[in-house]
Design an enzyme around this catalytic site. Sequence first.
Site, PDB file in Angstrom:
ATOM      1  N   LYS A 161      59.265  38.956-141.765  1.00 53.11           N
ATOM      2  CA  LYS A 161      57.928  38.472-142.143  1.00 53.11           C
ATOM      3  C   LYS A 161      57.982  37.002-142.597  1.00 53.11           C
ATOM      4  O   LYS A 161      57.221  36.173-142.130  1.00 53.11           O
ATOM      5  CB  LYS A 161      57.334  39.343-143.274  1.00 53.11           C
TER       6      LYS A 161
ATOM      7  N   ARG B 273      51.145  46.291-150.466  1.00 55.10           N
ATOM      8  CA  ARG B 273      52.278  47.188-150.280  1.00 55.10           C
ATOM      9  C   ARG B 273      51.957  48.599-150.750  1.00 55.10           C
ATOM     10  O   ARG B 273      52.828  49.477-150.649  1.00 55.10           O
ATOM     11  CB  ARG B 273      53.468  46.676-151.092  1.00 55.10           C
TER      12      ARG B 273
ATOM     13  N   ARG C 139      71.155  37.670-145.350  1.00 51.40           N
ATOM     14  CA  ARG C 139      70.085  36.685-145.602  1.00 51.40           C
ATOM     15  C   ARG C 139      70.509  35.660-146.661  1.00 51.40           C
ATOM     16  O   ARG C 139      71.127  36.006-147.662  1.00 51.40           O
ATOM     17  CB  ARG C 139      68.826  37.412-146.070  1.00 51.40           C
TER      18      ARG C 139
ATOM     19  N   ARG D  21      69.824  36.537-152.430  1.00 42.49           N
ATOM     20  CA  ARG D  21      68.948  37.214-153.392  1.00 42.49           C
ATOM     21  C   ARG D  21      69.682  38.399-154.027  1.00 42.49           C
ATOM     22  O   ARG D  21      70.377  39.127-153.341  1.00 42.49           O
ATOM     23  CB  ARG D  21      67.679  37.709-152.687  1.00 42.49           C
TER      24      ARG D  21
ATOM     25  N   ARG E 274      64.933  49.802-151.698  1.00 41.73           N
ATOM     26  CA  ARG E 274      63.729  49.116-151.187  1.00 41.73           C
ATOM     27  C   ARG E 274      63.211  49.791-149.916  1.00 41.73           C
ATOM     28  O   ARG E 274      62.005  49.876-149.704  1.00 41.73           O
ATOM     29  CB  ARG E 274      64.040  47.644-150.930  1.00 41.73           C
TER      30      ARG E 274
HETATM   31  P1  ADP Z   1      61.210  39.717-144.648  1.00 40.94           P
HETATM   32  O1  ADP Z   1      60.397  38.518-145.115  1.00 40.94           O
HETATM   33  O2  ADP Z   1      60.430  40.627-143.752  1.00 40.94           O
HETATM   34  O3  ADP Z   1      61.877  40.456-145.765  1.00 40.94           O
HETATM   35  P2  ADP Z   1      62.974  37.678-143.527  1.00 40.94           P
HETATM   36  O4  ADP Z   1      62.068  36.844-142.703  1.00 40.94           O
HETATM   37  O5  ADP Z   1      63.455  37.102-144.811  1.00 40.94           O
HETATM   38  O6  ADP Z   1      62.381  39.165-143.734  1.00 40.94           O
HETATM   39  O7  ADP Z   1      64.236  38.040-142.593  1.00 40.94           O
HETATM   40  C1  ADP Z   1      65.329  38.800-143.100  1.00 40.94           C
HETATM   41  C2  ADP Z   1      66.633  38.213-142.556  1.00 40.94           C
HETATM   42  O8  ADP Z   1      66.728  38.446-141.150  1.00 40.94           O
HETATM   43  C3  ADP Z   1      66.766  36.705-142.736  1.00 40.94           C
HETATM   44  O9  ADP Z   1      68.132  36.408-142.998  1.00 40.94           O
HETATM   45  C4  ADP Z   1      66.345  36.127-141.379  1.00 40.94           C
HETATM   46  O10 ADP Z   1      66.982  34.887-141.095  1.00 40.94           O
HETATM   47  C5  ADP Z   1      66.808  37.210-140.422  1.00 40.94           C
HETATM   48  N1  ADP Z   1      65.913  37.392-139.268  1.00 40.94           N
HETATM   49  C6  ADP Z   1      64.558  37.345-139.267  1.00 40.94           C
HETATM   50  N2  ADP Z   1      64.075  37.598-138.020  1.00 40.94           N
HETATM   51  C7  ADP Z   1      65.166  37.846-137.242  1.00 40.94           C
HETATM   52  C8  ADP Z   1      65.348  38.180-135.839  1.00 40.94           C
HETATM   53  N3  ADP Z   1      64.285  38.339-135.037  1.00 40.94           N
HETATM   54  N4  ADP Z   1      66.614  38.347-135.393  1.00 40.94           N
HETATM   55  C9  ADP Z   1      67.680  38.211-136.228  1.00 40.94           C
HETATM   56  N5  ADP Z   1      67.584  37.886-137.532  1.00 40.94           N
HETATM   57  C10 ADP Z   1      66.348  37.708-138.032  1.00 40.94           C
HETATM   58  P1  AMP Z   2      59.778  40.338-150.851  1.00 39.15           P
HETATM   59  O1  AMP Z   2      60.120  38.899-151.121  1.00 39.15           O
HETATM   60  O2  AMP Z   2      58.505  40.493-150.105  1.00 39.15           O
HETATM   61  O3  AMP Z   2      60.933  41.082-150.216  1.00 39.15           O
HETATM   62  O4  AMP Z   2      59.518  41.000-152.285  1.00 39.15           O
HETATM   63  C1  AMP Z   2      60.560  41.060-153.245  1.00 39.15           C
HETATM   64  C2  AMP Z   2      60.171  42.008-154.370  1.00 39.15           C
HETATM   65  O5  AMP Z   2      59.006  41.498-155.046  1.00 39.15           O
HETATM   66  C3  AMP Z   2      59.797  43.427-153.962  1.00 39.15           C
HETATM   67  O6  AMP Z   2      60.926  44.269-153.786  1.00 39.15           O
HETATM   68  C4  AMP Z   2      58.936  43.853-155.164  1.00 39.15           C
HETATM   69  O7  AMP Z   2      59.727  44.172-156.284  1.00 39.15           O
HETATM   70  C5  AMP Z   2      58.175  42.563-155.477  1.00 39.15           C
HETATM   71  N1  AMP Z   2      56.905  42.492-154.707  1.00 39.15           N
HETATM   72  C6  AMP Z   2      56.572  41.577-153.760  1.00 39.15           C
HETATM   73  N2  AMP Z   2      55.343  41.825-153.279  1.00 39.15           N
HETATM   74  C7  AMP Z   2      54.895  42.925-153.912  1.00 39.15           C
HETATM   75  C8  AMP Z   2      53.705  43.709-153.836  1.00 39.15           C
HETATM   76  N3  AMP Z   2      52.712  43.393-152.983  1.00 39.15           N
HETATM   77  N4  AMP Z   2      53.589  44.776-154.660  1.00 39.15           N
HETATM   78  C9  AMP Z   2      54.561  45.107-155.531  1.00 39.15           C
HETATM   79  N5  AMP Z   2      55.713  44.432-155.642  1.00 39.15           N
HETATM   80  C10 AMP Z   2      55.892  43.359-154.840  1.00 39.15           C
END
Ligand code: ADP
Ligand code: AMP
Length: 214
Positions: free
Chosen positions: A13, A88, A127, A160, A171
């Site tokens: 995302k 969420r 990541r 992270r 998660r």
């Molecule tokens: P989210 O915001 O949904 O938690 P991220 O965008 O942070 O996910 O992506 C999670 C990890 O996967 C990051 O390290 C990112 O660089 C990697 N990633 C994202 N999209 C892809 C893809 N299509 N193929 C391989 N790795 C990806």
């Molecule tokens: P994310 O960066 O989207 O992976 O979110 C990291 C963490 O932030 C999650 O695991 C939750 O603990 C908190 N968080 C982010 N967005 C929300 C949401 N919409 N509702 C509740 N917790 C959230």
Amino acid sequence: MRLLLMGPPGAGKGTQAESLVGKYSIPHISTGDIFRTNLREGTPLGLRAKEYMDKGQLVPDNLVVSIVVDRLESLEGDSGFLLDGFPRTLPQAEALDRRLQDLGWGLDAVVNIEVPHQTIIERLTGRRVCRQCSSTYHLKYNPSQVRGICDTCGGGLYQREDDSLETVQERLEVYNRQTQPLIEYYRERGLLLSVDGSQEIPAVLNAIIVSLEK
Ligand code: ADP
Ligand code: AMP
């Protein structure tokens, strides 16, 4: 353009949001980034959120909803937005609907990025995130040019705390229990666009743009 990005943790995302907000000139509202910024600045909100984030649990609805509502109300005019990581839970989705209705704004689409479970684990444990600008990298799939340094702003990259294997499992369970039901919620409203997120990053972006512009 008023968009929601959905999908399990690690679906991509944040990665796709970085490109989409540039393409459509819309602000990126990531609740996770808002909490992490607050934590870095040591605000009461950040410290409160940390209790939940470190355990892989969701921050309580009332806290999250008020932050998003404030952000939406501070947008200048009807310039659109991309919400990433919100809603969420069902109460969050209902609160968002009510607020958007008050503002007279409908959603254009809810993009659901689908990826298999095993892919998620590998993505999250590899990541790396920029401490300064929150740009996202992956050790194998999207490495920065200089290891540990952000290509965009030169900031330091870190892992992270909630990307440890143990917290990732929690998660994913939380996602399955509390967030996945929203897919049906938006499908019923005719807003859902699902894309295959297991492709390479540019291919996923292309699939999102094609489905949005259909
Ligand atoms: P989210 O915001 O949904 O938690 P991220 O965008 O942070 O996910 O992506 C999670 C990890 O996967 C990051 O390290 C990112 O660089 C990697 N990633 C994202 N999209 C892809 C893809 N299509 N193929 C391989 N790795 C990806
Ligand atoms: P994310 O960066 O989207 O992976 O979110 C990291 C963490 O932030 C999650 O695991 C939750 O603990 C908190 N968080 C982010 N967005 C929300 C949401 N919409 N509702 C509740 N917790 C959230």
